[in-house]
Design a protein around this motif. Structure first.
Motif, short mmCIF file in Angstrom:
data_model
loop_
_atom_site.label_atom_id
_atom_site.label_comp_id
_atom_site.label_asym_id
_atom_site.label_seq_id
_atom_site.Cartn_x
_atom_site.Cartn_y
_atom_site.Cartn_z
N ASP A 167 0.86 -1.20 0.00
CA ASP A 167 0.00 0.00 0.00
C ASP A 167 0.89 1.25 0.00
OD1 ASP A 167 -1.66 2.17 0.63
OD2 ASP A 167 -2.90 0.99 2.00
N ALA A 168 0.82 2.02 -1.07
CA ALA A 168 1.68 3.20 -1.22
C ALA A 168 1.52 4.22 -0.10
CB ALA A 168 1.42 3.86 -2.57
N ASP A 169 0.36 4.23 0.55
CA ASP A 169 0.14 5.18 1.64
C ASP A 169 1.08 4.93 2.82
OD1 ASP A 169 -1.90 6.40 0.23
OD2 ASP A 169 -3.50 5.32 1.29
N TYR A 170 1.68 3.76 2.88
CA TYR A 170 2.55 3.41 4.00
C TYR A 170 4.01 3.25 3.57
CZ TYR A 170 -1.77 2.98 6.44
OH TYR A 170 -2.99 3.27 6.99
N ARG A 171 4.34 3.80 2.41
CA ARG A 171 5.73 3.78 1.96
C ARG A 171 6.31 5.19 2.04
NH1 ARG A 171 3.67 0.56 -2.43
NH2 ARG A 171 4.01 2.33 -3.82
N ASP A 172 7.57 5.25 2.42
CA ASP A 172 8.30 6.52 2.48
C ASP A 172 9.78 6.18 2.42
OD1 ASP A 172 9.76 8.79 3.39
OD2 ASP A 172 8.01 9.52 4.48
N GLY A 173 10.37 6.35 1.25
CA GLY A 173 11.76 5.97 1.05
C GLY A 173 12.74 6.68 1.95
N ALA A 174 12.57 7.98 2.12
CA ALA A 174 13.51 8.74 2.95
C ALA A 174 13.48 8.24 4.40
CB ALA A 174 13.20 10.23 2.89
N VAL A 180 17.55 -4.80 4.45
CA VAL A 180 16.54 -3.76 4.71
C VAL A 180 17.02 -2.43 4.13
CG1 VAL A 180 15.28 -2.48 6.49
CG2 VAL A 180 15.64 -4.95 6.75
N LEU A 181 18.29 -2.13 4.33
CA LEU A 181 18.83 -0.88 3.81
C LEU A 181 18.77 -0.84 2.28
CD1 LEU A 181 20.15 1.83 4.51
CD2 LEU A 181 22.38 0.66 4.49
N ALA A 182 19.04 -1.95 1.62
CA ALA A 182 18.96 -2.00 0.16
C ALA A 182 17.53 -1.72 -0.30
CB ALA A 182 19.44 -3.36 -0.35
N ALA A 183 16.56 -2.34 0.36
CA ALA A 183 15.15 -2.10 -0.01
C ALA A 183 14.77 -0.64 0.22
CB ALA A 183 14.24 -3.03 0.79
N ALA A 184 15.30 -0.07 1.29
CA ALA A 184 15.01 1.34 1.59
C ALA A 184 15.61 2.25 0.52
CB ALA A 184 15.55 1.69 2.98
N TYR A 185 16.85 1.99 0.13
CA TYR A 185 17.47 2.79 -0.94
C TYR A 185 16.65 2.69 -2.22
CZ TYR A 185 21.96 3.57 1.49
OH TYR A 185 22.95 3.97 2.36
N ALA A 186 16.18 1.49 -2.54
CA ALA A 186 15.39 1.32 -3.76
C ALA A 186 14.10 2.13 -3.68
CB ALA A 186 15.09 -0.16 -4.00
N GLU A 187 13.43 2.07 -2.54
CA GLU A 187 12.18 2.84 -2.40
C GLU A 187 12.46 4.34 -2.50
OE1 GLU A 187 8.40 4.15 -2.09
OE2 GLU A 187 9.07 2.12 -2.57
N ALA A 188 13.62 4.76 -2.02
CA ALA A 188 13.99 6.17 -2.10
C ALA A 188 14.45 6.57 -3.51
CB ALA A 188 15.10 6.47 -1.08
N GLY A 189 14.55 5.59 -4.41
CA GLY A 189 14.95 5.87 -5.79
C GLY A 189 16.45 5.89 -6.01
#
Length: 162
Positions: free
Chosen positions: A75-82, A97-106
């Motif tokens: 659910d995009a409402d609960y994503r925040d890459g930064a 986890v850090l890799a997934a976070a970097y990907a979400e942050a672009g």
């Protein structure tokens, strides 16, 4: 059975609210949040993560769970890459986890580099027979999942929890 776990944790908290107090460890709140997250009830998971943050803000597993949700929620409402990157850095240094976070942050360059390091670390922990070292709990399924996430990041796509 995550739904049963949520029911049991909620009942335990109702019967003994003191088990959520910092001096009691309060981890039941975090565990319920993890169960909610597994059920894709992200709002309820987030509420428990916020509550647990007040109980034990230094507990690294909290930040990793929350970062994973912020990076991978369906659910995009609960994503925040930064925030995912920020929280993953507060966690217990879990590179996946850090890799997934970097990907979400672009930031796919860092996501790729970090996920490649995850796979290198995994390879270093596998016995010559191909059997994972039991102390790490890795399986061929987890290696395949890690490789699949790397391919997503290489394609410029973040990972989403199914």
């Amino acid at each position: 059975d995550y739904a049963k776990a949520v029911t049991d944790y909620t009942e335990a908290l109702r019967l003994d609210p003191d088990i959520a107090r910092p001096e009691a460890g309060g981890r039941i709140v975090l565990r319920r949040g993890q169960a909610y997250q597994a059920l894709k009830q992200y709002g309820k998971a987030q509420e428990d993560y916020i509550r647990y943050q007040k109980i034990d803000p230094g507990y690294g597993e909290l930040w990793l769970c929350w970062a994973w949700q912020l990076a991978t929620a369906s659910d995009a409402d609960y994503r925040d890459g930064a925030k995912a990157v920020e929280f993953a850095r507060k966690g217990d240094h879990n590179l996946e986890v850090l890799a997934a976070a970097y990907a979400e942050a672009g930031d796919f360059e860092w996501a790729i580099q970090t996920q490649e390091r995850v796979l290198e670390d995994l390879s270093a922990r596998i016995k010559p027979s191909g059997t994972p070292l039991s102390t790490y709990g890795f399986t061929s399924d987890s290696k395949q999942a890690m490789e699949a996430r790397l391919k997503l990041y290489q394609a410029g796509r973040p990972f989403r929890s199914e």
